[in-house]
Write an enzyme that holds these catalytic residues in place. Structure first.
Site, short mmCIF file in Angstrom:
data_model
loop_
_atom_site.label_atom_id
_atom_site.label_comp_id
_atom_site.label_asym_id
_atom_site.label_seq_id
_atom_site.Cartn_x
_atom_site.Cartn_y
_atom_site.Cartn_z
N LYS A 175 0.84 -1.19 0.00
CA LYS A 175 0.00 0.00 0.00
C LYS A 175 0.88 1.25 0.00
O LYS A 175 2.00 1.22 0.53
CB LYS A 175 -0.87 -0.04 1.27
CG LYS A 175 -1.99 0.98 1.35
CD LYS A 175 -2.82 0.71 2.60
CE LYS A 175 -3.94 1.72 2.80
NZ LYS A 175 -4.73 1.45 4.02
N SER A 187 -9.56 1.46 3.21
CA SER A 187 -8.72 2.22 2.32
C SER A 187 -7.69 1.41 1.54
O SER A 187 -7.13 1.90 0.58
CB SER A 187 -7.98 3.30 3.12
OG SER A 187 -7.11 2.69 4.05
N SER A 209 -9.63 -1.12 7.32
CA SER A 209 -9.10 -0.85 5.98
C SER A 209 -8.42 -2.02 5.29
O SER A 209 -8.11 -1.94 4.10
CB SER A 209 -8.12 0.33 6.03
OG SER A 209 -8.84 1.55 6.06
#
Lengths: 477, 493
Positions: free
Chosen positions: B81, B155, B179
């Protein structure tokens, strides 16, 4: 109307650690800008703080020396504000659970001891420094100082004059130096001081409105600024005005305190517990170990100097104000047992030579043994006290031992009576008028004649013998 | 079979056994990415850099030829990420304010992946600063591989979509309020949030420090166990990382779950929970019972306060964590000619709306006069929520719930309604507040063909039991074997 001043001080000291409080960067002062930085102290995205054990230990030491309770559990908090020298835009500090609280410091005030309360002492990280270039339209930031461990020591509003504040600062500095926890150098910023000051009518118990005074960059500035600010507040009240609660900056050029722009102080720091650090839990045994290893406090040492060396109060307090000076005295007095003579030399000649050179005792090249040797030469009559003072200066400059200087310069005292007798005779014959004055009862004339003998011998004549010879000869004729 | 379809443990075994080379694997992945990612947008532009990953793969192959141990993830391409720092690589947290930040260091989890032989080959899309549940708070938004009109969750939506579309063998995400788990559920993959403190946060660009954890998104439970065993463990650079031995979570993974007590909290099966999701989770519970587990009805009475508590604590910490993006040292700066103007314009222009919303919220709840009513109270409620779990775990070993109240929603559907968006994390937030481990694994599909996930939460540091339960369930079902057909991509291209 009679007013009373009320002062409390907030003192920030750099703790003498090798590395910073939350990373491994060096804390050394004076390195080129931004050469002692890493992602952690620069507050880069993704980095985390790791507490420095030594910084905690030094804080505990100081807290104990100040008679504080050491918190078994304290915590770190974030103090949020924007400024370019603060890379994370928050300072890691301690808000409501400081590492030490409820202490006291005894200061000497007019011959007695007054106790100043210590509210708290807490750990935090220092910020960087803005660098402004002359004529340039921009400023730089030096982050070397960023993350240097600080201990903020907050006093109770127990001081009643600028003099007391000055005495408190000096005492605190002495304690910190004794502990070797800080260099306490105000010029290098390793000791900084802000003050809260208010006035009230004598006899009143509630406090007046206070102002905070900042930007005092030396001990003398603290005394001057607080004297000024107290006077200013009196004038305001006498003139029917009101004191405004505000932050004021000491301007050393104008010798005035000037209000800081209110915008700069309108801070809500939004303190909250630092989530990147676990609470600081101290092992009781570890704290007790530190307590057991504490050195003698300056105050205790003063008492001991009075009792052990029979020194006057003044001497004892001057000598113990600095650990290095007290150590120097003690080592010298161990060899040369006339403590008062040693004290006179240390407080007089030694301090003067150091001050002239802008040195502190730690940087003194002259060793206590060398001074003891010099004093022994005086006692033995090898040199006069007057010559000794010259030799002392020379010792300071040339790093040579006293006997060597005396030999090289031919400064050995003339104590040979037959040699001195010739000179005395010569002086008597050359100064008939003065001799007449003496005989007609003017005692003072004798010292003039002694001075003449000294002049002829370039100060090397043994004054006792000269006196004896002169008195004898002048009576004979 | 195409190499990109493999799991990490399968691929590592083959590369270590010299059946295939790391070079073959990375080329397979790069080609796959090239074929599908222009439509899915799982990766950020900045993650592309095929030359250096080929060199990394060749180095793994060379090490194997020399007879060295290349590590448990030898040659396995893993995506990260965009909030995980990799030395020298663009790492911008999905925000323009940080562009073009290249960290001068590797984060701990990244360093451990590299040491284990993994090839870090892509940087995945995310909601700006991990604030969001749809991977729309950034540009361009990632599409759900099962339905391009829907979000992948967030996310860590880029990481979840990349794994679901076989564009990554596995990926790292971060989980502050769900997330990792919510996008895993939306994309039909496995997502694990470890115990707070299990994985070092050093190198994770902070959103909310007391809640953030790095976790793997994988194609199966064994990979989640494998990755956690690699990235977990104490790190002296993170004071909040726990100094506790890290087991190899793959050992004993296949132990039977006979007698395992499954807590089912009544507060999680309430109004607002989608019927199909509810049905799928109920079936999953039945399956676990069929495998020997027992159901215990439990209550987590403070559940209803979790979202509110979270939306005080997380923004409070974020308002402070994100204050460093001030234009002084890195990223973007607006030169306004004055200091205050520089701060204001830089932050006004380069932070997105959701980030600004949360900074304002967080600043407010920490302000003097409001601190006690909001932040302090939220911390107290957080303790109550944690106590709920402590009580529950006295009568059960794991807790099973839905991961998200609905399957993936439409792109744009909740962008104008932040509160609705926040509610999409209603089942995942509590595990962050309590600091406990939780996993989301696939448990079915909606009528529209969208994946559904369910969540297994465990005691602090008891990832082992969580993984065992998940593994047993996974082995008895076939949900994780399904992959999106991506016909929408082949058709349009």
């Amino acid at each position: 109307m009679d007013y009373e001043v009320v002062i409390g001080l907030e003192v920030h000291v750099h703790l003498k650690t090798v590395s910073k409080i939350f990373c491994g960067c060096s804390t050394k002062f004076g390195a080129p800008p931004n050469t002692q930085v890493c992602p952690v102290c620069l507050g880069f995205p993704g980095v985390l703080p790791v507490p420095n054990r030594l910084a905690v230990e030094l804080a505990v030491k100081t807290g104990l020396m100040l008679g504080c309770e050491i918190a078994e559990k304290s915590k770190f908090d974030r103090k949020n504000y924007f400024y370019p020298d603060l890379p994370k835009a928050y300072q890691i500090s301690q808000y409501d659970m400081p590492i030490a609280k409820n202490g006291r410091v005894g200061i000497a005030v007019e011959g007695s001891t007054k106790v100043i309360g210590i509210t708290r002492a807490h750990l935090e990280e220092d910020a960087g420094k803005l660098v402004h270039y002359e004529g340039a339209n921009e400023s730089g930031v030096d982050y070397n100082r960023c993350g240097v461990p600080l201990l903020e020591i907050v006093s109770e509003p127990d001081m009643r004059s600028a003099e007391e504040a000055f005495a408190y600062l000096k005492t605190l500095k002495a304690i910190l130096e004794y502990l070797e926890v800080s260099d306490c150098n105000m010029e290098e910023g390793s000791l900084r001081c802000d003050a809260n000051i208010s006035i009230r009518r004598k006899g009143e118990t509630s406090f007046g409105v206070k102002t905070e005074v900042k930007n005092m960059n030396s001990f003398k500035a603290v005394r001057k600024a607080l004297t000024y600010e107290a006077g200013r507040q009196v004038k305001v009240l006498e003139g029917g005005g009101e004191i405004v609660q505000e932050t004021r900056l000491w301007n050393p050029d104008l010798e005035k305190t000037i209000p800081m722009r209110s915008k700069e102080e309108a801070h809500d720091y939004r303190y909250f517990p630092e989530p990147d650090l676990a609470p600081l839990v101290l092992d009781r045994e570890w704290v007790e170990e530190i307590r057991a290893s504490l050195p003698e406090s300056p105050r205790d040492r003063t008492e001991r100097f009075l009792a052990e060396y029979g020194l006057p109060e003044y001497d004892a307090s001057v000598l113990t104000a600095e650990r290095g000076l007290a150590d120097f005295f003690e080592e010298c007095a161990r060899i040369h047992t006339d403590a008062k003579a040693v004290s006179n030399w240390v407080m007089g000649d030694l301090l003067r030579e150091l001050n002239e050179r802008g040195l502190d005792i730690g940087a003194c090249s002259l060793k206590p043994g060398a001074l003891a040797e010099l004093l022994k030469l005086i006692d033995e009559g090898t040199i006069s006290t007057k010559i000794a003072k010259e030799v002392f200066v020379e010792m300071f400059e040339s790093w040579k031992a006293a006997p060597e200087i005396i030999r090289e310069k031919g400064l050995v005292q003339i104590s040979d009576e037959s040699e001195l007798e010739k000179i005395v005779d010569k002086v008597i014959s050359e100064n008939e008028k003065t001799v007449g004055d003496y005989r007609s009862g003017k005692g003072k004339a004798l010292s003039f004649l002694v001075g003449q003998v000294m002049r002829h011998t370039r100060g090397k004549a043994n004054p006792k013998i000269v006196n004896k010879l002169l008195s004898k000869k002048l009576k004979q004729e | 079979m195409e190499l990109y379809r493999l799991t990490a443990h399968e691929l590592a075994r083959m590369i270590r056994g010299k059946e295939v080379s790391a070079r073959d694997a990375i080329e397979s992945l790069l080609k796959r990415k090239e074929n599908v990612d222009s439509k899915i947008d799982a990766y950020r532009e900045e993650g592309v850099g095929s030359k250096s990953v080929l060199v990394d793969a060749d180095n793994v192959d060379a090490a194997i030829r020399r007879g060295e141990d290349p590590g448990p993830l030898a040659g396995v391409p893993i995506a990260r990420k965009a909030n995980l720092c990799v030395k020298g690589k663009l790492t911008t947290c999905g925000s323009t304010i940080l562009f073009p930040f290249r960290p001068p260091y590797d984060g701990t989890a990244i360093e451990r992946l590299k040491e284990a032989g993994a090839i870090l080959y892509g940087c995945t899309q995310m909601d700006e600063f991990a604030m969001g549940s749809s991977t729309e708070n950034c540009g361009p938004c990632t599409k759900n591989p099962w339905d391009q009109s829907r979000v992948p969750g967030g996310s860590s939506g880029g990481s979840a979509a990349a794994v679901a579309a076989d564009e990554a063998i596995a990926a790292l995400g971060t989980d502050t309020g769900g997330s990792v788990r919510q996008p895993a559920a939306f994309c039909g993959v496995v997502g694990l949030k470890p115990t707070y403190g299990r994985v070092s946060r050093y190198g994770l660009i902070a959103f909310a420090s007391s809640l953030d954890q790095i976790g793997p998104l994988t194609k199966d439970v064994e990979d989640a166990a494998l990755l956690l065993s690699v990235i977990g463990g104490h790190d002296p650079r993170d004071s909040t990382s726990l100094d506790i031995d890290l087991p190899d979570f793959r050992e004993g993974l296949d132990e039977p779950i006979t007698g395992l007590r499954i807590g089912v909290p009544k507060e999680y099966f309430v109004e607002g929970l989608d019927g199909e999701v509810k049905g799928a989770v109920r079936k999953a519970i039945d399956e676990l019972v069929a495998l020997g587990a027992e159901v215990v009805d439990i209550s987590l009475p403070h559940t209803e306060y979790a979202v509110a508590t979270y939306y005080i604590i997380a923004p409070a910490e974020a308002s402070s964590n994100l204050a460093r993006y001030d234009g002084v040292q890195y990223g973007q700066r607006r030169d306004s000619g004055a200091l205050l103007g520089m701060y204001e314009e830089t932050r006004q222009d380069y932070f997105g709306d959701e980030v600004k919303r949360r900074i304002i919220l967080g600043t407010y709840v920490l302000s003097s006069g409001y601190y006690d009513a909001y932040y302090l109270k939220a911390q107290k409620v957080r303790t109550l929520i944690k106590n709920d779990f402590d009580e529950a775990f006295k009568v059960c070993d794991v807790i099973v719930t839905p991961t998200s109240p609905t399957p993936a929603f439409k792109i744009g559907e909740k962008m104008e309604d932040p509160l609705q968006m926040y509610l999409s994390d209603i089942f995942t937030i509590s595990a962050n507040l309590a600091g406990i481990p939780a996993i989301s694994i696939p448990c079915g599909f909606s009528g529209a063909g969208l994946p559904i996930g369910f969540q297994i939460m465990g005691r602090p540091l008891d990832e082992r039991t969580v993984l065992q339960a998940a593994y047993a369930y996974e082995k008895s079902t076939t949900w994780n074997e399904r992959r999106p057909d991506l016909k929408w991509i082949t058709k349009s291209s």
